[in-house]
Design a protein around this motif. Structure first.
Motif, PDB file in Angstrom:
ATOM      1  N   GLN A  60       0.668  -1.299   0.051  1.00  0.00           N
ATOM      2  CA  GLN A  60      -0.156  -0.067  -0.010  1.00  0.00           C
ATOM      3  C   GLN A  60       0.640   1.297  -0.217  1.00  0.00           C
ATOM      4  O   GLN A  60       0.590   2.244  -0.676  1.00  0.00           O
ATOM      5  CB  GLN A  60      -0.705  -0.046   1.112  1.00  0.00           C
ATOM      6  CG  GLN A  60      -1.893  -1.002   1.265  1.00  0.00           C
ATOM      7  CD  GLN A  60      -2.341  -1.507   2.721  1.00  0.00           C
ATOM      8  OE1 GLN A  60      -1.613  -1.571   3.547  1.00  0.00           O
ATOM      9  NE2 GLN A  60      -3.700  -1.499   2.975  1.00  0.00           N
ATOM     10  N   GLU A  76      -7.363  -5.818  -5.325  1.00  0.00           N
ATOM     11  CA  GLU A  76      -8.451  -4.873  -5.999  1.00  0.00           C
ATOM     12  C   GLU A  76      -8.882  -5.036  -7.243  1.00  0.00           C
ATOM     13  O   GLU A  76      -8.029  -5.327  -8.217  1.00  0.00           O
ATOM     14  CB  GLU A  76      -7.724  -3.427  -5.869  1.00  0.00           C
ATOM     15  CG  GLU A  76      -7.326  -3.022  -4.320  1.00  0.00           C
ATOM     16  CD  GLU A  76      -8.493  -3.000  -3.502  1.00  0.00           C
ATOM     17  OE1 GLU A  76      -9.635  -2.496  -3.728  1.00  0.00           O
ATOM     18  OE2 GLU A  76      -8.602  -3.579  -2.270  1.00  0.00           O
ATOM     19  N   TRP A 130      -2.087  -2.356  -4.909  1.00  0.00           N
ATOM     20  CA  TRP A 130      -3.407  -1.884  -4.073  1.00  0.00           C
ATOM     21  C   TRP A 130      -4.129  -0.596  -5.047  1.00  0.00           C
ATOM     22  O   TRP A 130      -5.380  -0.554  -4.835  1.00  0.00           O
ATOM     23  CB  TRP A 130      -3.220  -1.330  -3.038  1.00  0.00           C
ATOM     24  CG  TRP A 130      -2.693  -2.412  -1.974  1.00  0.00           C
ATOM     25  CD1 TRP A 130      -1.643  -3.228  -1.745  1.00  0.00           C
ATOM     26  CD2 TRP A 130      -3.646  -2.975  -1.049  1.00  0.00           C
ATOM     27  NE1 TRP A 130      -1.614  -3.972  -0.711  1.00  0.00           N
ATOM     28  CE2 TRP A 130      -3.022  -3.969  -0.176  1.00  0.00           C
ATOM     29  CE3 TRP A 130      -5.003  -2.650  -0.624  1.00  0.00           C
ATOM     30  CZ2 TRP A 130      -3.504  -4.709   0.816  1.00  0.00           C
ATOM     31  CZ3 TRP A 130      -5.635  -3.206   0.325  1.00  0.00           C
ATOM     32  CH2 TRP A 130      -4.941  -4.455   1.051  1.00  0.00           C
ATOM     33  N   THR A 131      -3.420  -0.075  -5.940  1.00  0.00           N
ATOM     34  CA  THR A 131      -4.070   0.988  -6.711  1.00  0.00           C
ATOM     35  C   THR A 131      -3.625   0.891  -8.206  1.00  0.00           C
ATOM     36  O   THR A 131      -2.286   0.203  -8.366  1.00  0.00           O
ATOM     37  CB  THR A 131      -3.446   2.316  -6.050  1.00  0.00           C
ATOM     38  OG1 THR A 131      -2.410   2.700  -6.486  1.00  0.00           O
ATOM     39  CG2 THR A 131      -4.213   2.375  -5.022  1.00  0.00           C
ATOM     40  N   TYR A 139      -6.482  -0.033   4.889  1.00  0.00           N
ATOM     41  CA  TYR A 139      -6.734   0.487   3.489  1.00  0.00           C
ATOM     42  C   TYR A 139      -8.208   1.250   3.385  1.00  0.00           C
ATOM     43  O   TYR A 139      -8.492   1.981   2.706  1.00  0.00           O
ATOM     44  CB  TYR A 139      -6.654  -0.683   2.382  1.00  0.00           C
ATOM     45  CG  TYR A 139      -6.601  -0.137   1.015  1.00  0.00           C
ATOM     46  CD1 TYR A 139      -5.604   0.579   0.603  1.00  0.00           C
ATOM     47  CD2 TYR A 139      -7.323  -0.438   0.235  1.00  0.00           C
ATOM     48  CE1 TYR A 139      -5.473   1.127  -0.724  1.00  0.00           C
ATOM     49  CE2 TYR A 139      -7.505   0.057  -1.266  1.00  0.00           C
ATOM     50  CZ  TYR A 139      -6.396   0.839  -1.638  1.00  0.00           C
ATOM     51  OH  TYR A 139      -6.451   1.370  -2.764  1.00  0.00           O
TER      52      TYR A 139
END
Length: 380
Positions: free
Chosen positions: A178, A260, A233-234, A369
């Motif tokens: 993260q 995700e 994570w993104t 998160y």
């Protein structure tokens, strides 16, 4: 409580004081509701009969009001103390991110080190992943392995990576997590790619992001490469790195593991592998392999089957949880009494037993998160 602050003694001390005041507040609310309830039950006739005499409960309500004023002072002091002495980690602040990084690394390390025998029920997924990585397709492709924490994404990817990496001219594995720094990730990729080579670039620790991207582009140009980005994570994290990943026609692959859905959607068409929880029979098989590894055929004793099924059920089909809890019970006495005790206090074991710390990591990373308003719902 933001668990990223959990190693800060000043924060911990302050939090203890907050807890004490919160408990006093809760007692005050209970006392108030008790007094109001008493008056409601007695009804108005009680006061008419007594005339103008002051009811005793009113004195108690006055005392409660006085106590509330004291609590308000305590809260004001706590707020002032926090602003002056306690350095809090906010959602957008990465200054105290070491906690997340360490937890992510711990989880990634144990997931990568799990044996092939821990991939029970993964045969089909492993075949698909090997086919996508080792296929003859010359197009550059992005492959994603998607699923909740503990399903074995990293373990599966690591297993296939070890088998397939030699088919590529160069390869690298990096963990994102993260909290990440794009420059550090690029440096780690370069170090991995140049491992065992004599022409390793010097002073990469001093280079800015432009120089790092340039080195990576020039090295990957006209090469067939495999790069694994673990725990993304993104979508922005991949976008930050993709500028340096050359799209050649040599059959290069980028493999991403993620929890995700919007990250999984970055995959090339038809290259999303979604993991699910293990079905009951596979979960049972994996648990018995870990808990009864010394027994013939990994058989669970008949007298312990009912308790064992309860314990396996609490793992909810998560391979990492099954492996860790099974390994814990492997070293415990194989008696009904001992396993009943473990089953009754499994929640306590997960919170306090160091051997199960990686299950806590799964929960912690997911919890961190969450946006603040969902953290409140989760705690409620």
């Amino acid at each position: 409580m933001d668990i990223r602050n959990c190693n800060d003694p000043v924060y911990e001390t302050w939090l203890d004081e907050v807890r004490k005041v919160a408990h006093v507040m809760e007692d005050m609310v209970d006392e108030y509701l008790h007094q109001v309830g008493q008056e409601h039950d007695m009804g108005c006739c009680f006061y008419l009969k007594k005339g103008l005499r002051r009811p005793r409960s009113l004195l108690s309500l006055n005392q409660i009001a006085s106590n509330v004023r004291e609590i308000e002072k305590d809260l004001a002091n706590l707020a002032e103390t926090k602003n002056r002495w306690v350095s809090m980690v906010n959602n957008g602040d990465n200054s105290n991110s070491n906690y997340i990084v360490k937890r992510s690394q711990d989880l990634a390390n144990i997931s990568r080190s799990l044996d092939e025998e821990d991939l029970v029920g993964m045969d089909k997924n492993r075949e698909i992943l090997q086919q996508w990585l080792g296929g003859e397709d010359a197009e550059f492709s992005v492959i994603t392995v998607n699923g909740m924490g503990g399903l074995g994404k990293t373990t599966l990817a690591a297993n296939v990576y070890r088998k397939e990496k030699e088919k590529f001219q160069c390869h690298a594995w990096v963990s994102i997590s993260q909290t990440y720094c794009t420059e550090d990730i690029l440096r780690n990729i370069i170090k991995e790619l140049f491992k065992d080579r004599v022409d390793v670039p010097s002073n990469i620790s001093m280079m800015d992001i432009t120089c790092l991207e340039d080195i990576l582009k020039r090295f990957l140009w006209k090469k067939k490469y495999l790069i694994v980005l673990d725990d993304v994570w993104t979508p922005e994290a991949f976008a930050d790195l993709s500028r340096a990943l050359v799209c050649t026609d040599k059959g290069s692959r980028v493999l991403i593991t993620t929890r995700e859905g919007d990250v999984a959607a970055l995959a090339s068409q038809g290259h999303i592998l979604t993991l699910e929880s293990l079905p009951e029979d596979k979960a049972w098989d994996l648990f018995c392999r870990k808990s009864f590894s010394r027994e013939t055929g990994h058989e669970c004793p008949e007298a312990m089957k009912l308790l064992t099924k309860e314990i396996v059920g609490k793992c909810k089909g998560l391979p990492l949880a099954i492996v860790l809890v099974g390994s814990l019970l492997h070293v415990r006495e194989k008696t009904v009494e001992e396993w009943r005790r473990i089953n009754d206090q499994l929640t306590w074991e997960i919170i306090n037993n160091s051997r199960l710390g990686h299950i806590r990591n799964i929960l912690y990373l997911s919890f961190i998160y969450l946006p603040t308003y969902l953290k409140s719902c989760f705690l409620y």
